[in-house]
Design a protein around this motif. Structure first.
Motif, PDB file in Angstrom:
ATOM      1  N   THR A   1     -40.455 126.928  21.563  1.00 34.89           N
ATOM      2  CA  THR A   1     -41.906 126.712  21.576  1.00 34.89           C
ATOM      3  C   THR A   1     -42.627 127.856  20.868  1.00 34.89           C
ATOM      4  O   THR A   1     -43.619 127.622  20.162  1.00 34.89           O
ATOM      5  CB  THR A   1     -42.426 126.553  23.013  1.00 34.89           C
ATOM      6  OG1 THR A   1     -42.022 127.684  23.812  1.00 34.89           O
ATOM      7  CG2 THR A   1     -41.903 125.284  23.652  1.00 34.89           C
ATOM      8  N   ILE A   2     -42.148 129.084  21.035  1.00 38.79           N
ATOM      9  CA  ILE A   2     -42.739 130.222  20.318  1.00 38.79           C
ATOM     10  C   ILE A   2     -42.545 130.042  18.819  1.00 38.79           C
ATOM     11  O   ILE A   2     -43.461 130.278  18.024  1.00 38.79           O
ATOM     12  CB  ILE A   2     -42.103 131.551  20.795  1.00 38.79           C
ATOM     13  CG1 ILE A   2     -42.429 131.817  22.255  1.00 38.79           C
ATOM     14  CG2 ILE A   2     -42.589 132.722  19.931  1.00 38.79           C
ATOM     15  CD1 ILE A   2     -41.572 132.912  22.881  1.00 38.79           C
ATOM     16  N   GLU A   3     -41.351 129.628  18.437  1.00 40.53           N
ATOM     17  CA  GLU A   3     -41.045 129.425  17.012  1.00 40.53           C
ATOM     18  C   GLU A   3     -41.970 128.384  16.392  1.00 40.53           C
ATOM     19  O   GLU A   3     -42.517 128.593  15.294  1.00 40.53           O
ATOM     20  CB  GLU A   3     -39.584 128.990  16.879  1.00 40.53           C
ATOM     21  CG  GLU A   3     -39.117 128.713  15.479  1.00 40.53           C
ATOM     22  CD  GLU A   3     -37.679 128.211  15.460  1.00 40.53           C
ATOM     23  OE1 GLU A   3     -37.403 127.256  14.721  1.00 40.53           O
ATOM     24  OE2 GLU A   3     -36.839 128.756  16.206  1.00 40.53           O
ATOM     25  N   ILE A   4     -42.189 127.270  17.077  1.00 39.31           N
ATOM     26  CA  ILE A   4     -43.057 126.219  16.544  1.00 39.31           C
ATOM     27  C   ILE A   4     -44.499 126.707  16.473  1.00 39.31           C
ATOM     28  O   ILE A   4     -45.203 126.486  15.472  1.00 39.31           O
ATOM     29  CB  ILE A   4     -42.941 124.945  17.396  1.00 39.31           C
ATOM     30  CG1 ILE A   4     -41.543 124.328  17.228  1.00 39.31           C
ATOM     31  CG2 ILE A   4     -44.027 123.927  17.015  1.00 39.31           C
ATOM     32  CD1 ILE A   4     -41.262 123.170  18.162  1.00 39.31           C
TER      33      ILE A   4
ATOM     34  N   VAL B   1     -41.797 139.326  13.265  1.00 42.29           N
ATOM     35  CA  VAL B   1     -40.891 138.901  14.333  1.00 42.29           C
ATOM     36  C   VAL B   1     -41.602 138.959  15.677  1.00 42.29           C
ATOM     37  O   VAL B   1     -42.489 139.801  15.899  1.00 42.29           O
ATOM     38  CB  VAL B   1     -39.618 139.780  14.377  1.00 42.29           C
ATOM     39  CG1 VAL B   1     -39.924 141.195  14.859  1.00 42.29           C
ATOM     40  CG2 VAL B   1     -38.532 139.141  15.245  1.00 42.29           C
ATOM     41  N   VAL B   2     -41.234 138.052  16.540  1.00 44.93           N
ATOM     42  CA  VAL B   2     -41.646 138.072  17.944  1.00 44.93           C
ATOM     43  C   VAL B   2     -40.466 138.579  18.751  1.00 44.93           C
ATOM     44  O   VAL B   2     -39.387 137.965  18.739  1.00 44.93           O
ATOM     45  CB  VAL B   2     -42.040 136.669  18.436  1.00 44.93           C
ATOM     46  CG1 VAL B   2     -42.447 136.725  19.916  1.00 44.93           C
ATOM     47  CG2 VAL B   2     -43.158 136.086  17.589  1.00 44.93           C
ATOM     48  N   LEU B   3     -40.642 139.705  19.441  1.00 48.40           N
ATOM     49  CA  LEU B   3     -39.608 140.188  20.351  1.00 48.40           C
ATOM     50  C   LEU B   3     -39.886 139.638  21.746  1.00 48.40           C
ATOM     51  O   LEU B   3     -40.993 139.788  22.277  1.00 48.40           O
ATOM     52  CB  LEU B   3     -39.585 141.716  20.414  1.00 48.40           C
ATOM     53  CG  LEU B   3     -39.100 142.483  19.183  1.00 48.40           C
ATOM     54  CD1 LEU B   3     -38.990 143.974  19.534  1.00 48.40           C
ATOM     55  CD2 LEU B   3     -37.769 141.956  18.665  1.00 48.40           C
ATOM     56  N   GLY B   4     -38.896 138.980  22.331  1.00 49.78           N
ATOM     57  CA  GLY B   4     -38.973 138.563  23.731  1.00 49.78           C
ATOM     58  C   GLY B   4     -38.537 139.719  24.600  1.00 49.78           C
ATOM     59  O   GLY B   4     -37.493 140.332  24.372  1.00 49.78           O
ATOM     60  N   MET B   5     -39.330 140.041  25.608  1.00 47.03           N
ATOM     61  CA  MET B   5     -39.057 141.174  26.483  1.00 47.03           C
ATOM     62  C   MET B   5     -38.706 140.672  27.881  1.00 47.03           C
ATOM     63  O   MET B   5     -38.817 139.502  28.204  1.00 47.03           O
ATOM     64  CB  MET B   5     -40.287 142.083  26.547  1.00 47.03           C
ATOM     65  CG  MET B   5     -40.875 142.437  25.187  1.00 47.03           C
ATOM     66  SD  MET B   5     -39.809 143.479  24.193  1.00 47.03           S
ATOM     67  CE  MET B   5     -40.049 145.042  25.034  1.00 47.03           C
ATOM     68  N   GLY B   6     -38.301 141.598  28.744  1.00 49.53           N
ATOM     69  CA  GLY B   6     -38.082 141.271  30.143  1.00 49.53           C
ATOM     70  C   GLY B   6     -37.103 140.129  30.330  1.00 49.53           C
ATOM     71  O   GLY B   6     -36.051 140.070  29.692  1.00 49.53           O
TER      72      GLY B   6
ATOM     73  N   ARG C   1     -34.001 145.213  27.209  1.00 52.80           N
ATOM     74  CA  ARG C   1     -33.678 143.782  27.168  1.00 52.80           C
ATOM     75  C   ARG C   1     -34.346 143.059  26.005  1.00 52.80           C
ATOM     76  O   ARG C   1     -34.270 141.826  25.921  1.00 52.80           O
ATOM     77  CB  ARG C   1     -34.066 143.121  28.494  1.00 52.80           C
ATOM     78  CG  ARG C   1     -33.184 143.509  29.652  1.00 52.80           C
ATOM     79  CD  ARG C   1     -33.410 142.615  30.861  1.00 52.80           C
ATOM     80  NE  ARG C   1     -34.670 142.896  31.526  1.00 52.80           N
ATOM     81  CZ  ARG C   1     -35.103 142.265  32.618  1.00 52.80           C
ATOM     82  NH1 ARG C   1     -34.363 141.307  33.157  1.00 52.80           N
ATOM     83  NH2 ARG C   1     -36.248 142.582  33.174  1.00 52.80           N
ATOM     84  N   ALA C   2     -35.007 143.796  25.115  1.00 56.55           N
ATOM     85  CA  ALA C   2     -35.726 143.158  24.014  1.00 56.55           C
ATOM     86  C   ALA C   2     -34.764 142.369  23.127  1.00 56.55           C
ATOM     87  O   ALA C   2     -33.650 142.807  22.851  1.00 56.55           O
ATOM     88  CB  ALA C   2     -36.460 144.207  23.194  1.00 56.55           C
ATOM     89  N   ARG C   3     -35.245 141.204  22.665  1.00 55.89           N
ATOM     90  CA  ARG C   3     -34.413 140.318  21.851  1.00 55.89           C
ATOM     91  C   ARG C   3     -35.302 139.596  20.843  1.00 55.89           C
ATOM     92  O   ARG C   3     -36.373 139.110  21.204  1.00 55.89           O
ATOM     93  CB  ARG C   3     -33.727 139.289  22.756  1.00 55.89           C
ATOM     94  CG  ARG C   3     -32.887 138.240  22.042  1.00 55.89           C
ATOM     95  CD  ARG C   3     -32.215 137.316  23.064  1.00 55.89           C
ATOM     96  NE  ARG C   3     -33.170 136.627  23.918  1.00 55.89           N
ATOM     97  CZ  ARG C   3     -33.807 135.495  23.600  1.00 55.89           C
ATOM     98  NH1 ARG C   3     -33.563 134.918  22.437  1.00 55.89           N
ATOM     99  NH2 ARG C   3     -34.657 134.935  24.442  1.00 55.89           N
ATOM    100  N   PRO C   4     -34.898 139.523  19.560  1.00 60.65           N
ATOM    101  CA  PRO C   4     -35.679 138.724  18.610  1.00 60.65           C
ATOM    102  C   PRO C   4     -35.729 137.268  19.069  1.00 60.65           C
ATOM    103  O   PRO C   4     -34.702 136.619  19.217  1.00 60.65           O
ATOM    104  CB  PRO C   4     -34.902 138.879  17.297  1.00 60.65           C
ATOM    105  CG  PRO C   4     -34.115 140.141  17.454  1.00 60.65           C
ATOM    106  CD  PRO C   4     -33.750 140.192  18.910  1.00 60.65           C
ATOM    107  N   SER C   5     -36.948 136.771  19.303  1.00 57.01           N
ATOM    108  CA  SER C   5     -37.121 135.432  19.861  1.00 57.01           C
ATOM    109  C   SER C   5     -37.537 134.414  18.812  1.00 57.01           C
ATOM    110  O   SER C   5     -37.108 133.266  18.861  1.00 57.01           O
ATOM    111  CB  SER C   5     -38.163 135.482  20.986  1.00 57.01           C
ATOM    112  OG  SER C   5     -38.451 134.203  21.494  1.00 57.01           O
TER     113      SER C   5
END
Length: 420
Positions: free
Chosen positions: A139-142, A169-174, A275-279
């Motif tokens: 959903t973030i990607e769209i 880039v959007v980093l997803g945290m937590g 815990r950050a991850r490229p989302s």
């Protein structure tokens, strides 16, 4: 016993009164004896917050029965499904509407998978958390693709001074970063772009800076996800983990982020980035961001004082955020947050010297700590078992209430229903 009968029996076992009520109410839209009727009755009996959704949109139960719900849906599958529903990105209202409806439908399916026992195709809490995280990623990607499309249409495409496409880039945290998203989670996000050396410009129009371009994209992306419409919202978005927090810019260049963390970064920000991850966006650029910030997160020197500081963080969160620690599954003594902080503390202490400990999820990290002899088998099993139990209860409460809560019910009857 036919599957539909087993579904109704399970509903009766959880809440006899509600199951009888909803079995009767769903008959007008979902014929008795069908799997769709059994699924709707079970979900409404276990999770009352879903009852109005299923009554208003019985097609959700019909699709579940027709398409199946036994197989985990990963990111590529969800991207295909949601992309087909959203369609052309040039219609922002359609994007908002279909993102909300599609994510609602997927949440109902994920709730069902966690509710069912294994014999009926149920899934463990870590699997459903992974599915929720994949749903968030898509959903973030769209929403990001729509925002870039819309802002580029107005101002032109963003390019660096070399003429190459600018990167974001959007980093997803937590919990999103750790692929541990729960049923009532906010999504914690940070936005980064690669350089300020460039611009966005349409032929014959005035250029805007890359910071201005990506700020507009970030704000539009956030609004697409969290704005409340007639169809609800997709996710609540929390941007407070970004550099300078609530008072900082909504998006940062890589150079600005590096300066900030080198000069002002604090322990809680190391914990957040662990815990950050490229989302969404340019995932390879996201890996570059995390590689650049790695020396800030992972210190070569072993510093046991981190443990004391982490304990203070846990106590502060409990004092500031928990209304009733005795019933709080997340922040109460021995709760989810303490299990997470236990694992993260040992990762921060030893991860600078041992890269194998640099994993994002709580349970995978705990397994690494056990394998490396940093916790005993007994400690590891006790924490893992407690963590899974607490997360399962947390999910059940959130599915049932439809709110972001971590508190056990105060009413004895509701507590007993939760136990069943």
């Amino acid at each position: 016993m036919p599957r539909r009968s087993r579904l109704l029996a399970l509903a009766q076992g959880i809440d006899p009164e509600r199951s009888s009520l909803y079995a009767a109410r769903f008959v007008s839209a979902l014929p008795r004896g069908t799997n769709g009727h059994g699924l709707a009755t079970l979900l409404a009996s276990a999770y009352p917050a879903l009852a109005p959704v299923l009554e208003a949109t019985p097609d959700i139960a019909r699709r579940l029965a027709a398409e199946g719900y036994l197989t985990e849906r990963d990111r590529p599958v969800l991207r295909t499904r949601l992309g087909a529903r959203v369609g052309d990105l040039s219609e922002p209202e359609r994007v908002k509407r279909e993102l909300r409806r599609a994510s609602r439908d997927e949440r109902v399916r994920i709730a069902l998978r966690e509710l069912l026992p294994p014999a009926l195709g149920g899934a463990d809490v870590d699997v459903t958390a992974r599915e929720l995280s994949a749903l968030a990623d898509v959903t973030i990607e769209i929403a990001l693709n729509e925002a870039v499309f819309a802002i580029s249409q107005r101002f032109g495409p963003p390019r660096s001074s070399s003429g190459a496409p600018a990167r974001f880039v959007v980093l997803g945290m937590g919990k999103l970063g750790g692929e541990e998203l729960n049923a009532g989670s906010d999504i914690d996000l940070i936005y980064f772009y690669d350089t300020d050396d460039g611009a966005a410009q349409r032929p014959g129009a005035e250029a805007i800076t890359l910071h201005d371009f990506w700020s507009r994209v970030s704000k539009r992306l956030t609004a697409t996800l969290e704005e409340v419409t007639a169809d609800g919202f997709v996710w609540r978005v929390d941007l407070r983990l970004r550099p300078e927090g609530r008072g900082g810019p909504v998006v940062n260049s890589l150079a600005a982020a590096e300066r900030y963390y080198e000069s002002f970064g604090r322990l809680w920000e190391r914990v957040a980035l662990l815990r950050a991850r490229p989302s969404a966006g340019d995932l390879a650029f996201g890996d570059e961001v995390l590689a650049l910030l790695s020396p800030f997160i992972w210190r070569r020197r072993v510093d046991p004082r981190v443990a004391g500081e982490m304990i203070q963080l846990a106590h502060r969160a409990r004092a500031e955020l928990s209304a009733d620690p005795t019933r709080d599954l997340k922040l109460g003594p021995g709760g989810i947050r303490e299990a997470e902080f236990f694992v993260q503390t040992l990762q921060l202490v030893w991860g600078g010297q041992d890269p194998s400990l640099r994993v994002r999820g709580t349970l995978p990290a705990l397994a690494r700590l056990r394998a490396n002899g940093l916790v005993t088998e007994r400690e590891g099993r006790a924490i893992a078992d407690a963590y899974v139990l607490l997360r399962s209860a947390e999910h059940a409460i959130q599915w049932a209430r439809g709110t972001q809560t971590h508190e056990l019910p105060a009413e004895p009857a509701e507590l007993e229903r939760l136990a069943r």
